[in-house]
Structures are given as structure tokens and as C-alpha cells.
Motif scaffolding. Sequence first.
Motif, short mmCIF file in Angstrom:
data_model
loop_
_atom_site.label_atom_id
_atom_site.label_comp_id
_atom_site.label_asym_id
_atom_site.label_seq_id
_atom_site.Cartn_x
_atom_site.Cartn_y
_atom_site.Cartn_z
N TYR A 37 -11.87 -3.13 0.50
CA TYR A 37 -10.69 -2.99 1.33
C TYR A 37 -9.53 -2.66 0.40
N GLN A 39 -4.95 -2.87 0.26
CA GLN A 39 -3.71 -3.29 0.90
C GLN A 39 -2.53 -2.74 0.11
N LYS A 43 1.86 -3.27 4.24
CA LYS A 43 0.84 -2.82 5.19
C LYS A 43 -0.28 -3.84 5.27
N GLU A 44 -1.07 -3.73 6.35
CA GLU A 44 -2.21 -4.62 6.52
C GLU A 44 -3.38 -4.16 5.64
N ARG A 45 -4.25 -5.10 5.35
CA ARG A 45 -5.45 -4.77 4.60
C ARG A 45 -6.35 -3.89 5.48
N GLU A 46 -6.91 -2.84 4.88
CA GLU A 46 -7.74 -1.90 5.64
C GLU A 46 -9.03 -1.60 4.90
N ALA A 60 -13.77 4.94 5.62
CA ALA A 60 -12.59 5.19 6.42
C ALA A 60 -12.34 6.69 6.47
#
Length: 115
Positions: A37, A39, A43-46, A60
Amino acid sequence: QVQFVESGGGLVQPGGSLRLSCAASGSIIGIYTMGWYRQAPGKERELVAAWRRGGTLVYADFVKGRFTISKEIAKNTVSLQMNSLKPEDTAVYYCYVDFGGQTDWGQGTQVTVSS
């Protein structure tokens, strides 16, 4: 409990490449997925990319065609080859393992893409 050793982060110019590696040890029986992931500040962790039990690789949309994840099953090591890096890829990248409900995280490694 899972222990992680992450490596490979750093500073790179746009268009450059980096390779992240993560070795997991400890209580690692029954891994369902393992991967990365990220981050970015504010921002949010993606999810970036992951290996799933059975060999399925997940990416992704924003890294398809640029990043490649690979896993050495015997060593519980996962690597992320990152090519054609962009400034928007700047983030802390976190290795993780998921046991189908329980997730353990590495400490993270900084990737900065800047000229």
C-alpha cells in the motif's frame, strides 16, 4: 506476530525506477495476500499491488503497466519494481500481509519522485 524488513525506497527523478523489497518472518502461516500500500501526505492509504494465494496479481489502475509485483513463495518475500515513476507516486510505501481478516504492516519506506 510478523516482522518485516523493507528496503529500496529513496529519491528518484521523474521517469526513473526503484525496486522495493519486503521480507516477512515470524508467524506467517496462512498468508492470504501480501503486497504494498502507499500513503501520500494528506491522503488515505491505498492499495498499490498485491499477490494473492493461488498466484493472482492485483494492481491499482494508476500503476498498471509501470509497476510489477513479484513474490518468492519459499522466502515470503515480495518485491515491487517501479518504472516510469511520476511525482504523484511520492508516498510512504507499506508492505503488508493479510491472513484473511488480520493484517500486519511493515514500518514503511519513503519514495520521493522529484527533479
